[in-house]
Design an enzyme around this catalytic site. Structure first.
Site, mmCIF file in Angstrom:
data_model
loop_
_atom_site.group_PDB
_atom_site.id
_atom_site.type_symbol
_atom_site.label_atom_id
_atom_site.label_comp_id
_atom_site.label_asym_id
_atom_site.label_seq_id
_atom_site.Cartn_x
_atom_site.Cartn_y
_atom_site.Cartn_z
ATOM 1 N N HIS A 248 0.877 -1.182 0.000
ATOM 2 C CA HIS A 248 0.000 0.000 0.000
ATOM 3 C C HIS A 248 0.915 1.233 0.000
ATOM 4 O O HIS A 248 1.357 1.689 1.049
ATOM 5 C CB HIS A 248 -0.855 -0.066 1.266
ATOM 6 C CG HIS A 248 -1.811 1.060 1.473
ATOM 7 N ND1 HIS A 248 -3.164 0.948 1.245
ATOM 8 C CD2 HIS A 248 -1.644 2.330 1.933
ATOM 9 C CE1 HIS A 248 -3.781 2.082 1.553
ATOM 10 N NE2 HIS A 248 -2.869 2.938 1.978
ATOM 11 N N HIS B 71 1.763 5.139 -0.803
ATOM 12 C CA HIS B 71 1.357 6.512 -1.142
ATOM 13 C C HIS B 71 2.479 7.096 -2.008
ATOM 14 O O HIS B 71 3.617 6.630 -1.962
ATOM 15 C CB HIS B 71 1.106 7.319 0.132
ATOM 16 C CG HIS B 71 -0.194 6.955 0.792
ATOM 17 N ND1 HIS B 71 -1.324 7.724 0.662
ATOM 18 C CD2 HIS B 71 -0.561 5.883 1.540
ATOM 19 C CE1 HIS B 71 -2.324 7.142 1.319
ATOM 20 N NE2 HIS B 71 -1.890 6.026 1.863
ATOM 21 N N CYS C 257 -3.976 10.564 4.661
ATOM 22 C CA CYS C 257 -4.534 10.237 5.966
ATOM 23 C C CYS C 257 -4.652 11.518 6.766
ATOM 24 O O CYS C 257 -3.667 12.232 6.932
ATOM 25 C CB CYS C 257 -3.646 9.236 6.692
ATOM 26 S SG CYS C 257 -4.290 8.865 8.332
#
Ligand code: HMG
Ligand code: MG
Length: 309
Positions: free
Chosen positions: A217, A219, A250
């Protein structure tokens, strides 16, 4: 769209599963309020483009993430397509109860490899947050749900800097041992580079974790998400998280920007002759439509390149 013959690199998989997080990771960080019907249409378009796992929303405390406070309404509004999974985030038993009431079949808990982010994101120490997840995971498994575990700050933390790999492996394995069937390794603030990706994956392998249980995952804050993904594929990972249009971030880690754009990932995988089942132009069209709703262009290079094609 230009048609250039694909070439598979030796050792790479024939197929990759894209775990789409745009509606959750993407929209949790948008300042614009997105109406529930727009969210439902976004998810419908993603399904029509061929994505088979679409993280829809979060059953977290609505005050903590007001952008997703309409989770129950959204799930109600979704036209769920058989065979497609629509996981949601649940931090605690209250979240799981709400998800079960909504008829959800896949959930994800989300831990942090660092104390600083555990405190900011979950109002708990790492140990307290694992204790909070334990009954969530066991109840969800008993109810027959799929349960993913996220682990944030695996490659660096904005408050703590370098995160020791043993620490990442130890919290990650705790999530798997409590019953999560998949562990997604989060580069929450996008600082990872390929050498560290290999080191973290090697750390899990050395501890006995099968790469088949791992997802990545990334970013894209520093533009490294695709190179990190390719590195992870070379190490045997076959589940990759991405967000259509490159939306994301986030709210509890200000330095987090958008996720790896699904379009950028699909362009690379298409070129590598790795199948995903996703239609790239449909995704691009969806991102252009969504950018209109959000009032800002997609940061994805592939969306920009294919706009108007
Ligand atoms: P807290 O304030 O410690 O909550 O927050 P609490 O357990 O003390 O409960 C306080 C009140 O909230 C209670 O109500 C609970 O019922 C209620 P009262 O009894 O006072 O009336 N409550 C809830 N209500 C609705 N739904 C719930 C819920 N839980 C408690 N689920 C908490 C603790 C975990 C709830 C809070 O910190 C929280 O919601 N955090 C979520 C933060 C978040 O969503 N962050 C973004 C997702 S993580 C991410 O983006 C990273 C990722 O993408 C991977 C990566 O990039 O690395 C996944
Ligand atoms: Mg994220």
């Amino acid at each position: 769209m230009l048609d250039i013959t694909a070439i598979r690199e030796v050792g790479l998989p024939a197929e990759v599963t894209i775990y789409e997080v745009g509606p959750r990771d993407g929209l949790q960080n948008e300042s614009a309020t997105v109406p529930v019907e727009v969210k439902a249409e976004f998810i419908g378009r993603l399904a029509a483009a061929g994505l088979t796992t679409i993280e829809a929303t979060s059953f977290v405390h609505p005050k903590w993430v007001p952008q997703l406070a309409d989770a129950a309404e959204l799930v109600e509004a979704l036209e769920r397509v058989p065979g497609i999974r629509y996981p949601v985030l649940v931090p605690n038993e209250r979240g799981l109860d709400r998800a079960l009431e909504a008829g959800i079949t896949d959930v994800a808990v989300f831990a942090s490899a660092t104390e600083a982010f555990a405190q900011r994101n979950l109002n708990r120490t790492v140990a307290e947050s694992l204790a909070m997840f334990m009954p969530v995971v066991s109840r969800a498994r008993e109810a027959g749900l799929g349960v993913r575990g996220y682990l944030s700050m695996c490659f660096g933390d904005p408050w703590e800097g370098t995160v020791p790999i043993e620490q990442v492996v130890s919290v990650g394995r705790a999530l798997l041992e409590m019953g999560c069937t998949e562990l997604s390794l989060g580069d929450t603030i996008g600082v990872a580079t390929p050498g560290r990706v290999v080191a973290v994956l090697d750390g899990f392998a050395a501890a006995g974790t099968s790469v088949g249980n791992l997802a990545v995952h990334f970013h894209d804050t520093y533009g490294q998400a695709l190179s990190n993904t390719l590195t992870a594929l070379r190490e045997g990972v076959t589940v990759v998280d991405a967000s259509t249009g490159g939306l994301g971030g986030c709210p509890y880690a200000e330095s987090a920007t958008g996720n790896l754009a699904t379009e950028d990932l699909v362009w690379m995988l298409n070129g590598l002759d790795i199948s995903t089942g996703v239609d790239l132009q449909s995704l691009v069209d969806t991102s252009i439509w969504m950018a209109g709703k959000l009032g800002k262009p997609s940061p994805s290079r592939v969306v920009q390149a294919l706009s108007g094609s």
